[in-house]
Design a protein around this motif. Structure first.
Motif, mmCIF file in Angstrom:
data_model
loop_
_atom_site.group_PDB
_atom_site.id
_atom_site.type_symbol
_atom_site.label_atom_id
_atom_site.label_comp_id
_atom_site.label_asym_id
_atom_site.label_seq_id
_atom_site.Cartn_x
_atom_site.Cartn_y
_atom_site.Cartn_z
ATOM 1 N N VAL A 117 0.820 -1.220 0.000
ATOM 2 C CA VAL A 117 0.000 0.000 0.000
ATOM 3 C C VAL A 117 0.855 1.272 0.000
ATOM 4 C CG1 VAL A 117 -2.078 -1.024 1.001
ATOM 5 C CG2 VAL A 117 -0.239 -0.255 2.520
ATOM 6 N N ASN A 118 2.159 1.109 -0.096
ATOM 7 C CA ASN A 118 3.069 2.259 -0.173
ATOM 8 C C ASN A 118 4.059 1.966 -1.296
ATOM 9 O OD1 ASN A 118 2.609 4.049 2.399
ATOM 10 N ND2 ASN A 118 2.554 1.931 3.119
ATOM 11 N N ASP A 119 3.847 2.574 -2.426
ATOM 12 C CA ASP A 119 4.657 2.221 -3.587
ATOM 13 C C ASP A 119 6.048 2.842 -3.461
ATOM 14 O OD1 ASP A 119 5.448 1.199 -5.922
ATOM 15 O OD2 ASP A 119 4.009 2.270 -7.195
ATOM 16 N N ARG A 120 6.837 2.282 -2.560
ATOM 17 C CA ARG A 120 8.197 2.789 -2.307
ATOM 18 C C ARG A 120 9.134 1.598 -2.201
ATOM 19 N NH1 ARG A 120 8.399 7.143 2.510
ATOM 20 N NH2 ARG A 120 6.369 8.136 2.225
ATOM 21 N N PRO A 121 10.417 1.818 -2.442
ATOM 22 C CA PRO A 121 11.361 0.715 -2.251
ATOM 23 C C PRO A 121 11.338 0.251 -0.798
ATOM 24 C CG PRO A 121 12.442 2.645 -3.218
ATOM 25 C CD PRO A 121 11.050 3.061 -2.859
ATOM 26 N N ALA A 122 11.516 -1.057 -0.623
ATOM 27 C CA ALA A 122 11.437 -1.632 0.723
ATOM 28 C C ALA A 122 12.381 -0.947 1.695
ATOM 29 C CB ALA A 122 11.752 -3.126 0.650
ATOM 30 N N ALA A 123 13.559 -0.582 1.205
ATOM 31 C CA ALA A 123 14.561 -0.010 2.112
ATOM 32 C C ALA A 123 14.054 1.265 2.796
ATOM 33 C CB ALA A 123 15.849 0.274 1.342
ATOM 34 N N GLU A 124 12.977 1.873 2.233
ATOM 35 C CA GLU A 124 12.435 3.102 2.844
ATOM 36 C C GLU A 124 11.342 2.824 3.871
ATOM 37 O OE1 GLU A 124 11.200 5.907 -0.136
ATOM 38 O OE2 GLU A 124 13.094 5.709 -1.232
#
Ligand SMILES: NC(=O)c1ccc[n+]([C@@H]2O[C@H](COP(=O)([O-])OP(=O)(O)OC[C@H]3O[C@@H](n4cnc5c(N)ncnc54)[C@H](O)[C@@H]3O)[C@@H](O)[C@H]2O)c1
Ligand SMILES: [Fe+2]
Length: 391
Positions: A117-124
Motif C-alpha cells: 500500500v506504499n509504492d516505495r522501495p522496501a529499504a524506505e
C-alpha cells in the motif's frame, strides 16, 4: 535500572492468538472477520516444497475466499523479496496478507503488507514511529508460524537483509502487527532436525536475553523462566523424534511466550552478533546465535551472576545448597551442553568467516539497535573479544 525501582511495562498490543492442534482451520473464519475476500499467502520456497501452503490455500478456497500464493521469500529475507512481494500483493488487489512459515516468511510478510500500500522501495519502510506516520497503514495480517523459534508473530517489525549493505535492518511499524496468530504445532512436524534445533536455540536465546536485559520486569521474568523450562525439557526430543507432537506443542508455546516477553524487555549482544553474522554470511539465525551464545553469557556473567543462577532451576541443574556463583556456572554449562547435543556447536571459521571479517562484524553489531537493552555496555573491543573467542 535497579530491581527495586518500579518498572514501566507496556503489555501489548499483541495479536489475538489461538493455540491448538488444528488451529489453522480457523483461518477462513478469521479472514472473514477481517472483512477480506481476496488474500495473498506469503511463504518461502522451502515451504513450497511441503503441502502446507497449498493446504492453507485450499481451506480458504473451500470457504469462498480468493487466495494467491507468493512463495518467493528467502531464508534471511531481503529487501528484494519485499519489493517483489509488495508488487505481487498489489497486482492481486489483496485486502489481507496471510503469512505462513518461519520467521523469514512472517518477517517478510509484515514488510510486504506495508509495501503493498506504499509504492516505495522496501529499504524506505524503516521501522520507526516517525517513518510510520508518513506511510499508509499495512494491510491486515494473519500470521501462521511453522517453526518454533522467532516469536515473530508477536511483534510489528521484520528483520530484513539489505543486500547492498549486507546488513539486517528493521522494517515495518505498528500496523504490521498481525491481527491474529494461529499457533498450530501440527504444522511444525515436518521441520527438519537442524532447523528445529536452530529455532529452539533462537527461542531459548530470546528468553535468556530478555531475562538478563537491562530493563527486566517481573511479568517478563515469569514468562522467560517458563520458556527456559519448556525448551530445556522438549528441544532434544523434538530434534531427535520429529513427530512427537507434545514436544512440538511445548516448543511452539515457548516460542510465542518468549515473543510476548521480549517486547517488554528487549534482547542483547547475542542477537547483535547474530544479526551481523546473518546479514554478512547468510547463516541461519538460530545457528548464528548458537555459535556465540555461551561466550556472551560468560561476558554478561560479570553483571548478571544472580540472574544466571536463577536460570539453573528451569534448566534442570540447580543446587540450592550451592552459591549463586556455582549455579550461574551450572546454568552456562547447561546451555553449552544443550547447544552441543542439538548439534549446533561450532566455530565461526567453520562457517566461512575469516579472521579479517571480525572487525566488520563487530562494527555491524555495535550499530544494531538491539544492544540498547543489553545488561552491560558493549564496546568494539568487547565484541571483538567475543568474536575472537568463538572464531
Ligand atoms: N521478528 C522477530 O522478532 C524475529 C525474531 C527472531 C528472528 N527473526 C528472523 O527470523 C528469521 C529466521 O526464522 P526461522 O528461524 O523461523 O527460520 P526460517 O523462516 O528461515 O526457516 C528455516 C527453513 O525452514 C523451512 N521451514 C519452515 N517451516 C517448515 C516446516 N514446518 N516444514 C518444513 N520446512 C520448514 C523454511 O522453508 C526454511 O528453509 C531470520 O531472518 C531472523 O532474523 C525475527
Ligand atoms: Fe532471534
Amino acid at each position: 535500572m535497579t530491581e527495586t525501582q518500579i518498572p514501566a511495562i507496556d503489555i501489548g498490543p499483541y495479536p489475538a492468538a489461538a493455540f491448538a492442534a488444528g488451529a489453522v482451520e480457523q483461518l477462513p473464519r478469521l479472514v472473514r472477520t477481517i472483512g477480506a475476500r481476496k488474500t495473498v499467502l506469503v511463504s518461502d520456497r522451502g515451504l513450497a516444497a511441503t503441502p502446507l501452503p497449498e493446504q492453507a490455500a485450499q481451506l480458504l478456497r473451500q470457504n469462498g475466499l480468493a487466495v494467491e500464493v507468493f512463495a518467493e521469500v528467502h531464508p534471511n529475507p531481503t529487501t528484494e523479496d519485499v519489493d517483489a512481494g509488495g508488487a505481487f500483493v498489489r497486482a492481486a488487489e489483496a485486502e489481507a496478507v496471510i503469512s505462513l512459515g518461519g520467521g523469514s516468511a512472517l518477517d517478510a510478510a509484515k514488510a510486504i503488507a506495508l509495501a503493498a500500500v506504499n509504492d516505495r522501495p522496501a529499504a524506505e519502510l524503516t521501522w520507526s514511529t516517525e517513518a510510520s506516520a508518513e506511510l499508509a497503514p499495512a494491510l491486515p495480517i494473519v500470521a501462521i508460524p511453522t517453526t518454533s523459534g522467532t516469536g515473530s508473530e508477536c511483534n510489528d517489525l521484520g528483520v530484513i537483509t539489505d543486500p547492498r549493505q549486507q546488513r539486517k535492518c528493521y522494517l515495518g511499524g505498528p500496523a504490521c502487527l498481525a491481527r491474529y496468530a494461529l499457533l498450530d504445532p501440527v504444522l511444525t512436524l515436518s521441520l527438519p532436525p537442524r532447523a528445529t534445533a536452530a529455532a529452539g536455540i533462537d527461542c531459548l536465546t530470546h528468553a535468556v536475553e530478555s531475562f538478563l536485559s537491562a530493563r527486566p520486569n517481573p511479568w517478563a521474568d515469569g514468562l522467560d523462566l517458563q520458556v527456559v523450562r519448556l525448551v530445556a525439557a522438549n528441544l532434544r526430543r523434538a530434534v531427535s523424534v520429529g513427530d512427537d507432537l507434545a514436544a512440538r506443542a511445548n516448543l511452539m508455546l515457548a516460542a510465542h511466550t518468549a515473543g510476548l516477553a521480549m517486547r517488554t524487555t528487549g534482547l542483547g549482544v547475542v542477537h547483535g552478533i547474530g544479526h551481523s553474522l546473518g546479514g554478512r554470511f547468510d547463516l541461519p539465525h538460530g545457528q548464528a546465535l548458537a555459535l556465540v551464545f555461551v561466550e556472551c553469557l560468560r561476558f554478561n556473567r560479570a553483571v548478571r551472576e544472580g540472574r544466571l543462577a536463577r536460570l539453573a532451576e528451569p534448566l534442570g541443574v540447580a543446587d540450592a545448597r550451592k552459591s549463586a556463583a556455582h549455579n550461574a556456572d551450572a546454568a552456562i554449562e547447561a546451555v553449552e551442553r544443550l547447544v552441543a547435543e542439538v548439534e549446533l556447536a561450532g566455530r565461526l571459521r567453520e562457517f566461512g568467516i575469516g579472521e579479517g571479517d571480525l572487525p566488520d562484524l563487530a562494527a555491524d553489531t555495535l550499530a544494531d539497535g538491539v544492544l540498547a537493552n543489553a545488561p552491560r555496555e558493549v564496546s568494539a573491543a568487547d565484541v571483538t573479544g567475543i568474536l575472537r573467542a568463538t572464531w
